[in-house]
Design a protein around this motif. Structure first.
Motif, mmCIF file in Angstrom:
data_model
loop_
_atom_site.group_PDB
_atom_site.id
_atom_site.type_symbol
_atom_site.label_atom_id
_atom_site.label_comp_id
_atom_site.label_asym_id
_atom_site.label_seq_id
_atom_site.Cartn_x
_atom_site.Cartn_y
_atom_site.Cartn_z
ATOM 1 N N TYR A 199 -7.561 4.893 -9.078
ATOM 2 C CA TYR A 199 -7.336 3.697 -8.061
ATOM 3 C C TYR A 199 -8.267 2.870 -8.249
ATOM 4 O O TYR A 199 -8.167 1.691 -7.826
ATOM 5 N N GLU A 244 1.215 -0.015 -6.870
ATOM 6 C CA GLU A 244 1.023 1.043 -6.084
ATOM 7 C C GLU A 244 2.452 1.762 -5.765
ATOM 8 O O GLU A 244 3.408 0.785 -5.144
ATOM 9 N N ASP A 275 -3.055 -6.923 2.530
ATOM 10 C CA ASP A 275 -3.442 -6.339 1.202
ATOM 11 C C ASP A 275 -2.721 -7.224 0.075
ATOM 12 O O ASP A 275 -1.469 -7.295 0.001
ATOM 13 N N TYR A 285 0.102 -4.695 -5.065
ATOM 14 C CA TYR A 285 0.853 -4.572 -3.765
ATOM 15 C C TYR A 285 2.174 -5.440 -3.718
ATOM 16 O O TYR A 285 2.520 -5.460 -2.708
ATOM 17 N N TRP A 310 0.353 4.010 0.744
ATOM 18 C CA TRP A 310 0.100 5.033 2.049
ATOM 19 C C TRP A 310 1.097 4.800 2.878
ATOM 20 O O TRP A 310 1.975 5.690 3.335
ATOM 21 N N HIS A 356 -4.969 10.450 -1.718
ATOM 22 C CA HIS A 356 -4.146 9.480 -1.347
ATOM 23 C C HIS A 356 -2.678 10.074 -0.869
ATOM 24 O O HIS A 356 -1.761 9.395 -0.260
ATOM 25 N N CYS A 399 0.610 -1.310 0.010
ATOM 26 C CA CYS A 399 0.176 -0.085 -0.010
ATOM 27 C C CYS A 399 0.683 1.036 0.010
ATOM 28 O O CYS A 399 1.709 1.460 0.815
ATOM 29 N N CYS A 455 -7.497 -1.359 -8.261
ATOM 30 C CA CYS A 455 -7.956 -2.159 -7.529
ATOM 31 C C CYS A 455 -8.717 -3.371 -7.874
ATOM 32 O O CYS A 455 -8.728 -4.539 -7.284
#
Length: 311
Positions: free
Chosen positions: A193, A205, A240, A245, A164, A291, A162, A197
């Motif tokens: 996004y 990502e 994830d 990922y 983030w 994000h 991820c 997904c």
């Protein structure tokens, strides 16, 4: 009758002069073209959503200028983190910012002294800095001019689950001036996004890391990359699961590839089975604004990334 003729003559001869003067005035007042969203804030005095602005976490040295007329407004040395959701400055370039009473009758609005563009509001005596001043400015009202040219800075691209969590650690690293999350490695242009997904675009990502090579190195970034995620996991990262990922280093030069291979070998020698892939860097597609710097805005920490010293 003669008076009427004289009056008509005066009116007719005045119009060209007035039109010419108006044209000159418009020419003098010609500004940069704004997008509808920029116009909403800069012209009609709206406010951008907190924690969505481009410059909240910008640490790069340089000057912030007016988006509409390019007038220098703030220096990066006067920027500080107030955790308010918008860029904050405790001083302006002398004479560049004008203060006027806000329409709400309580606050003080700040505008560009040259073109009147709405910037935000100024607050006093809050205790953030010794200057006791906080210019709370919409990022969208500004344009940033870096002190160093792009040729003096370098970019690196890392995927470790991820984005983030990946960005969370890189944005705090010494020598890193800016981070952006997005997508790389796929076959769909301008992916969203939601599209990524669905696991059929081929994208990872990815975090773009802009750094100052005089303050850090690609090697340091590689170490941080491996020390902040599980590079042995093959099908994602933590909970994830999905191809987007997976762990990957996108190299931009033979030197970067060689360094990445060196550290993968070091990890293999330590007994790790490294799942990290190496791929040449391709087009980086920036992800949606919500994000960007996600954990910084939320005030919490990653759920599937943590720092573990290895090297």
């Amino acid at each position: 009758m003669n008076r009427i003729i004289l009056y008509i003559t005066l009116i007719c001869t005045s119009f060209p002069m007035c039109a010419q003067n108006n044209s000159k005035t418009q020419q003098k007042m010609k500004f940069n073209q704004l997008t509808p969203e920029e116009e909403r804030v800069i012209v009609y005095k709206a406010t951008e959503m907190p924690y969505t602005g481009e410059y909240i976490n910008n640490k790069e040295e340089g000057t912030y200028v007016c988006k509409r007329c390019n007038t220098p407004l703030y220096r990066s040395s006067d920027k500080f983190d107030s955790h308010c959701g918008w860029p904050s400055f405790d001083d302006e370039i002398k004479g560049a910012v004008k203060r006027i009473p806000d329409a709400d009758g309580q606050r003080t609005e700040i505008v560009c002294a040259n073109c009147g563009a709405h910037l935000g509001h100024v607050f006093l005596n809050e205790g953030f800095t010794p200057k006791q001043t906080r210019h709370c400015v919409n990022s969208i009202s500004l344009k940033f001019i870096p002190a160093k040219s792009e040729s003096e800075l370098k970019k690196a691209y890392f995927a470790s689950g991820c984005f983030w969590g990946t960005e969370y650690f890189f944005m705090k690293a010494p020598g890193v001036v800016k981070t952006t999350v997005g997508f790389m490695g796929g076959h769909v242009d301008h992916p969203t996004y939601e599209q990524v997904c669905k696991k059929n675009t081929g994208h990872f990502e990815t975090t773009e890391v802009i750094y100052d090579p005089e303050k850090t190195s690609y090697e340091n970034l590689l170490k941080l990359f491996f020390e902040t995620h599980d590079f042995t996991q093959t099908n994602g990262q933590g909970p994830d699961i999905g191809p987007q990922y997976r762990s990957c280093i996108f190299y931009s030069s033979p030197d970067e590839k060689q360094l990445a291979e060196k550290y993968i070998q070091i990890l293999n020698d330590k007994g790790y089975v490294v799942a990290t892939m190496l791929k040449p860097a391709s087009t980086f597609w920036k992800a949606e604004d919500y994000h960007q710097q996600y954990y910084e805005h939320k005030g919490n920490t990653p759920y599937c990334h943590k720092y573990t010293r290895i090297f």
